[in-house]
Design a protein around this motif. Sequence first.
Motif, PDB file in Angstrom:
ATOM      1  N   THR A  73       0.835  -1.195   0.000  1.00 37.65           N
ATOM      2  CA  THR A  73       0.000   0.000   0.000  1.00 37.65           C
ATOM      3  C   THR A  73       0.873   1.249   0.000  1.00 37.65           C
ATOM      4  O   THR A  73       2.026   1.243   0.446  1.00 37.65           O
ATOM      5  N   ARG A  74       0.281   2.307  -0.532  1.00 38.21           N
ATOM      6  CA  ARG A  74       0.896   3.633  -0.499  1.00 38.21           C
ATOM      7  C   ARG A  74      -0.238   4.576  -0.122  1.00 38.21           C
ATOM      8  O   ARG A  74      -1.094   4.863  -0.956  1.00 38.21           O
ATOM      9  N   GLY A  75      -0.283   5.021   1.128  1.00 37.83           N
ATOM     10  CA  GLY A  75      -1.442   5.809   1.576  1.00 37.83           C
ATOM     11  C   GLY A  75      -2.684   4.966   1.402  1.00 37.83           C
ATOM     12  O   GLY A  75      -2.747   3.840   1.886  1.00 37.83           O
ATOM     13  N   GLN A  76      -3.671   5.493   0.709  1.00 36.36           N
ATOM     14  CA  GLN A  76      -4.912   4.742   0.501  1.00 36.36           C
ATOM     15  C   GLN A  76      -4.856   3.913  -0.785  1.00 36.36           C
ATOM     16  O   GLN A  76      -5.845   3.286  -1.155  1.00 36.36           O
ATOM     17  N   HIS A  77      -3.731   3.926  -1.478  1.00 39.30           N
ATOM     18  CA  HIS A  77      -3.637   3.220  -2.754  1.00 39.30           C
ATOM     19  C   HIS A  77      -3.114   1.799  -2.564  1.00 39.30           C
ATOM     20  O   HIS A  77      -2.320   1.538  -1.675  1.00 39.30           O
ATOM     21  N   THR A  78      -3.550   0.917  -3.433  1.00 39.20           N
ATOM     22  CA  THR A  78      -3.101  -0.466  -3.400  1.00 39.20           C
ATOM     23  C   THR A  78      -2.194  -0.731  -4.593  1.00 39.20           C
ATOM     24  O   THR A  78      -2.481  -0.296  -5.704  1.00 39.20           O
ATOM     25  N   ILE A  79      -1.089  -1.428  -4.331  1.00 35.87           N
ATOM     26  CA  ILE A  79      -0.204  -1.867  -5.416  1.00 35.87           C
ATOM     27  C   ILE A  79      -0.201  -3.390  -5.410  1.00 35.87           C
ATOM     28  O   ILE A  79       0.070  -4.010  -4.390  1.00 35.87           O
TER      29      ILE A  79
ATOM     30  N   TYR B 220       8.104 -10.105 -13.049  1.00 31.16           N
ATOM     31  CA  TYR B 220       7.386  -9.221 -12.131  1.00 31.16           C
ATOM     32  C   TYR B 220       6.440  -8.312 -12.916  1.00 31.16           C
ATOM     33  O   TYR B 220       6.826  -7.759 -13.954  1.00 31.16           O
ATOM     34  N   TRP B 221       5.247  -8.150 -12.388  1.00 33.72           N
ATOM     35  CA  TRP B 221       4.306  -7.154 -12.918  1.00 33.72           C
ATOM     36  C   TRP B 221       3.785  -6.357 -11.733  1.00 33.72           C
ATOM     37  O   TRP B 221       3.216  -6.934 -10.799  1.00 33.72           O
ATOM     38  N   ALA B 222       3.947  -5.041 -11.765  1.00 34.52           N
ATOM     39  CA  ALA B 222       3.409  -4.184 -10.707  1.00 34.52           C
ATOM     40  C   ALA B 222       2.318  -3.318 -11.326  1.00 34.52           C
ATOM     41  O   ALA B 222       2.493  -2.778 -12.423  1.00 34.52           O
ATOM     42  N   VAL B 223       1.181  -3.208 -10.633  1.00 35.09           N
ATOM     43  CA  VAL B 223       0.077  -2.407 -11.160  1.00 35.09           C
ATOM     44  C   VAL B 223      -0.579  -1.639 -10.024  1.00 35.09           C
ATOM     45  O   VAL B 223      -0.733  -2.154  -8.915  1.00 35.09           O
ATOM     46  N   SER B 224      -0.941  -0.386 -10.298  1.00 37.99           N
ATOM     47  CA  SER B 224      -1.558   0.440  -9.267  1.00 37.99           C
ATOM     48  C   SER B 224      -2.161   1.698  -9.867  1.00 37.99           C
ATOM     49  O   SER B 224      -1.887   2.048 -11.018  1.00 37.99           O
ATOM     50  N   ASP B 225      -2.972   2.375  -9.051  1.00 38.04           N
ATOM     51  CA  ASP B 225      -3.452   3.699  -9.455  1.00 38.04           C
ATOM     52  C   ASP B 225      -2.625   4.805  -8.790  1.00 38.04           C
ATOM     53  O   ASP B 225      -3.002   5.960  -8.858  1.00 38.04           O
ATOM     54  N   VAL B 226      -1.505   4.441  -8.137  1.00 33.47           N
ATOM     55  CA  VAL B 226      -0.607   5.513  -7.671  1.00 33.47           C
ATOM     56  C   VAL B 226      -0.044   6.217  -8.904  1.00 33.47           C
ATOM     57  O   VAL B 226      -0.106   5.681 -10.012  1.00 33.47           O
ATOM     58  N   ASN B 227       0.505   7.425  -8.727  1.00 33.27           N
ATOM     59  CA  ASN B 227       1.018   8.115  -9.908  1.00 33.27           C
ATOM     60  C   ASN B 227       2.295   7.430 -10.406  1.00 33.27           C
ATOM     61  O   ASN B 227       2.895   6.608  -9.714  1.00 33.27           O
ATOM     62  N   ASP B 228       2.671   7.795 -11.609  1.00 29.74           N
ATOM     63  CA  ASP B 228       3.764   7.108 -12.294  1.00 29.74           C
ATOM     64  C   ASP B 228       5.079   7.220 -11.531  1.00 29.74           C
ATOM     65  O   ASP B 228       5.823   6.248 -11.413  1.00 29.74           O
ATOM     66  N   ALA B 229       5.335   8.414 -10.962  1.00 26.44           N
ATOM     67  CA  ALA B 229       6.600   8.626 -10.238  1.00 26.44           C
ATOM     68  C   ALA B 229       6.675   7.717  -9.015  1.00 26.44           C
ATOM     69  O   ALA B 229       7.732   7.151  -8.712  1.00 26.44           O
ATOM     70  N   GLU B 230       5.535   7.579  -8.312  1.00 29.48           N
ATOM     71  CA  GLU B 230       5.532   6.734  -7.114  1.00 29.48           C
ATOM     72  C   GLU B 230       5.703   5.262  -7.475  1.00 29.48           C
ATOM     73  O   GLU B 230       6.390   4.521  -6.774  1.00 29.48           O
ATOM     74  N   LEU B 231       5.073   4.836  -8.568  1.00 34.09           N
ATOM     75  CA  LEU B 231       5.226   3.433  -8.959  1.00 34.09           C
ATOM     76  C   LEU B 231       6.675   3.166  -9.366  1.00 34.09           C
ATOM     77  O   LEU B 231       7.244   2.127  -9.045  1.00 34.09           O
ATOM     78  N   GLU B 232       7.265   4.138 -10.051  1.00 29.91           N
ATOM     79  CA  GLU B 232       8.672   4.027 -10.445  1.00 29.91           C
ATOM     80  C   GLU B 232       9.559   3.868  -9.205  1.00 29.91           C
ATOM     81  O   GLU B 232      10.433   3.001  -9.140  1.00 29.91           O
ATOM     82  N   GLN B 233       9.282   4.693  -8.191  1.00 31.69           N
ATOM     83  CA  GLN B 233      10.043   4.652  -6.940  1.00 31.69           C
ATOM     84  C   GLN B 233       9.847   3.300  -6.240  1.00 31.69           C
ATOM     85  O   GLN B 233      10.794   2.708  -5.726  1.00 31.69           O
ATOM     86  N   PHE B 234       8.602   2.819  -6.273  1.00 38.19           N
ATOM     87  CA  PHE B 234       8.283   1.524  -5.664  1.00 38.19           C
ATOM     88  C   PHE B 234       9.077   0.405  -6.353  1.00 38.19           C
ATOM     89  O   PHE B 234       9.697  -0.436  -5.695  1.00 38.19           O
ATOM     90  N   VAL B 235       9.041   0.412  -7.688  1.00 41.24           N
ATOM     91  CA  VAL B 235       9.737  -0.628  -8.451  1.00 41.24           C
ATOM     92  C   VAL B 235      11.243  -0.590  -8.145  1.00 41.24           C
ATOM     93  O   VAL B 235      11.883  -1.615  -7.948  1.00 41.24           O
ATOM     94  N   HIS B 236      11.758   0.635  -8.067  1.00 41.61           N
ATOM     95  CA  HIS B 236      13.176   0.814  -7.758  1.00 41.61           C
ATOM     96  C   HIS B 236      13.500   0.195  -6.402  1.00 41.61           C
ATOM     97  O   HIS B 236      14.483  -0.538  -6.249  1.00 41.61           O
ATOM     98  N   ALA B 237      12.643   0.458  -5.407  1.00 39.74           N
ATOM     99  CA  ALA B 237      12.842  -0.084  -4.051  1.00 39.74           C
ATOM    100  C   ALA B 237      12.767  -1.612  -4.075  1.00 39.74           C
ATOM    101  O   ALA B 237      13.550  -2.301  -3.415  1.00 39.74           O
ATOM    102  N   LEU B 238      11.822  -2.125  -4.851  1.00 40.07           N
ATOM    103  CA  LEU B 238      11.639  -3.586  -4.911  1.00 40.07           C
ATOM    104  C   LEU B 238      12.827  -4.265  -5.576  1.00 40.07           C
ATOM    105  O   LEU B 238      13.195  -5.393  -5.245  1.00 40.07           O
ATOM    106  N   GLN B 239      13.444  -3.544  -6.519  1.00 42.12           N
ATOM    107  CA  GLN B 239      14.562  -4.154  -7.262  1.00 42.12           C
ATOM    108  C   GLN B 239      15.862  -4.123  -6.467  1.00 42.12           C
ATOM    109  O   GLN B 239      16.833  -4.752  -6.857  1.00 42.12           O
ATOM    110  N   GLN B 240      15.871  -3.388  -5.341  1.00 41.71           N
ATOM    111  CA  GLN B 240      17.106  -3.304  -4.547  1.00 41.71           C
ATOM    112  C   GLN B 240      17.409  -4.645  -3.881  1.00 41.71           C
ATOM    113  O   GLN B 240      16.518  -5.273  -3.346  1.00 41.71           O
TER     114      GLN B 240
END
Length: 247
Positions: free
Chosen positions: A186-192, A227-247
Amino acid sequence: MECREVEDLLGAYLDGELEPPVSASVRDHVDTCATCRQRLANLESIGRMVRRAPYYQAPAGLRAQVIHARARSAATPHWLAWAAAAVVVASLTGSIVFVTSATRAARALDPVDAVAQEVVSSHVRALMAAHLFDVQSTDQHTVKPWFLGKLDFSPPVTDLAQAGYPLTGGRLDYLAGRPVAALVYTRGQHTINVFVWPEASDAVSSSDARVIRGFHVRHWVRQGTSYWAVSDVNDAELEQFVHALQQ
Ligand SMILES: [Zn+2]
């Protein structure tokens, strides 16, 4: 306030229709109850989808039903009104998928495109059916073993709370013709949703980004895992999430 009472009030709460003291009680409960917080997040996601859905002239029959439903809405529990909204979204997304597939049928369907469509449908379906979790836990050491024996692979499970994307659970899903692991963040009220399964080829090593029906989608293959990540968070946040996941 108890969960059952709160559940009945969530729609009115979101619509700002509750008396201030009642609204405050709902907020207090949601602050301390993960289940009701998730319910609220799901309702908000549906609300966003309704607002985002492309506008079509409704067929006369549907319009009559909506007007009829509105006329009765004073006596209708909020969850019913939200359920009706979800049905409208379901039929809208259904027709969009239909139009998209009809258009695509004319040319050869790229298998990666097809999976991307499935990924978004699965994300929306899980939110609508409020079936995000088979195992609900913020502990990666609970979520990862839960998949043992249910899949023929062991999905990598990492909590990203430190990066601002807490893990909230997982479930089994079925995508690309096979059982897959769905990890929920989750990111705030958003689901990934992150879908994971083994991949024979490392063909797509860099991240593949796309927007489908208003949802941001990222795909990458790493160390034999798709890996497939999908969400209604904005593009920058999803990018940041993917980056964190790839670490
Ligand atoms: Zn509750």
